[in-house]
Write a protein that holds these residues in place. Structure first.
Motif, PDB file in Angstrom:
ATOM      1  N   ILE A 188       0.833  -1.205   0.000  1.00 48.16           N
ATOM      2  CA  ILE A 188       0.000   0.000   0.000  1.00 48.16           C
ATOM      3  C   ILE A 188       0.869   1.257   0.000  1.00 48.16           C
ATOM      4  O   ILE A 188       0.627   2.206  -0.755  1.00 48.16           O
ATOM      5  N   GLN A 189       1.903   1.251   0.835  1.00 44.52           N
ATOM      6  CA  GLN A 189       2.783   2.420   0.962  1.00 44.52           C
ATOM      7  C   GLN A 189       3.464   2.756  -0.364  1.00 44.52           C
ATOM      8  O   GLN A 189       3.517   3.921  -0.771  1.00 44.52           O
ATOM      9  N   LYS A 192       0.904   4.266  -2.812  1.00 43.57           N
ATOM     10  CA  LYS A 192       0.399   5.597  -2.475  1.00 43.57           C
ATOM     11  C   LYS A 192       1.498   6.658  -2.486  1.00 43.57           C
ATOM     12  O   LYS A 192       1.308   7.767  -2.973  1.00 43.57           O
ATOM     13  N   GLU A 193       2.667   6.308  -1.918  1.00 42.33           N
ATOM     14  CA  GLU A 193       3.719   7.314  -1.761  1.00 42.33           C
ATOM     15  C   GLU A 193       4.609   7.438  -2.986  1.00 42.33           C
ATOM     16  O   GLU A 193       5.166   8.506  -3.246  1.00 42.33           O
ATOM     17  N   ASP A 213      -7.098  -1.757  -4.713  1.00 40.37           N
ATOM     18  CA  ASP A 213      -8.088  -0.810  -5.223  1.00 40.37           C
ATOM     19  C   ASP A 213      -9.115  -1.552  -6.074  1.00 40.37           C
ATOM     20  O   ASP A 213     -10.275  -1.152  -6.156  1.00 40.37           O
TER      21      ASP A 213
END
Length: 251
Positions: A188-189, A192-193, A213
């Protein structure tokens, strides 16, 4: 998505055959930048082969596979090597070299691509180990690591070249709940980042819910369901049957 933005992965009417085995029968899908998509489906459906198509390790019999805008059917060997720098893969068993320490495992791919600056290699390895929460273990051998740590070192190695696309093949298989959560959080990190486009192949439905997602269900050689996780899990009969354990696929 702007019109000028390259689609990271784009499949159109893709068929794969191995002898008389017609595995994929018209795959059509695309992955958006920074999106985490999980590919679900029964064992033997050809999920890992899709990862190999993206890596250029397998060629489609028919149809078009484009990765970062480049046609995998016509790409030359030099261009393919260059393209693979943009693709990271976390293998099911982490696939670390047992005879190499953590530093050399992470640096391996960079050395293979011609990186000779030892200071730069040391900085990259240090940075990637920090990213996966395992600083300072450069000198350890894989045999000294837990299963979860091995997976995270495999992930650090995959991230060494700063890829735009990450492929995950059963990233949480065999891990305890704490290690599973760590791997999920990292997936996830990075999406997103860092805007990394991610395709996850897994049978771990809880993990798939946490990181994704979007879900795609591969069945009988085609993408039989595709959409946001909540939508397809609640409203698509095939997905519902698959995740509830009542799946029956006609052969």
């Amino acid at each position: 998505m702007s019109g000028a933005e390259i689609i990271p992965v784009d499949f159109h009417d893709v068929h794969t055959r191995f002898g008389s085995n017609h595995v994929h029968r018209g795959l059509t899908f695309s992955l958006a930048p920074g999106e985490v998509t999980t590919l679900l489906g029964p064992s033997g459906a050809g999920k890992t082969i899709i990862l190999k198509l993206i890596m250029g390790l397998v060629q489609a019999a028919n149809g078009t596979v484009k990765v970062m805008g480049r046609d995998m059917d016509t790409i030359g060997e030099n261009e393919l090597r260059s393209l693979r720098i943009d693709i990271g893969m976390l293998f099911q068993g982490a696939a670390l070299f047992d005879s190499l320490n953590v530093f050399e495992n992470i640096a391996y791919g960079l050395r293979e691509r011609g990186e000779k600056d030892e200071e730069k290699l040391a900085e990259i390895v240090k940075d990637r180990l920090a990213m996966v929460g395992l600083p300072g273990i450069q000198k350890k051998l894989p045999s000294q690591l837990s299963g979860g740590q091995r997976k995270r070192i495999g992930l650090a190695r995959a991230l060494a070249s700063s890829p735009k696309i990450m492929l995950y093949d059963e990233p949480t298989t065999g891990l305890d709940p704490t290690s599973t959560r760590m791997i999920d959080d990292l997936i996830i990190q990075f999406a997103k980042e860092r805007g990394i486009t991610s395709l996850v192949v897994t049978h771990d439905i809880q993990s798939a819910r946490r990181v994704s997602d979007r879900w795609m269900l591969l069945s009988r050689g085609v993408i039989a369901a595709d959409g946001p996780v909540e939508q397809v899990s609640e409203h698509n009969r095939l997905v519902h049957d698959f995740i509830s354990g009542s799946w029956k696929e006609d052969v």
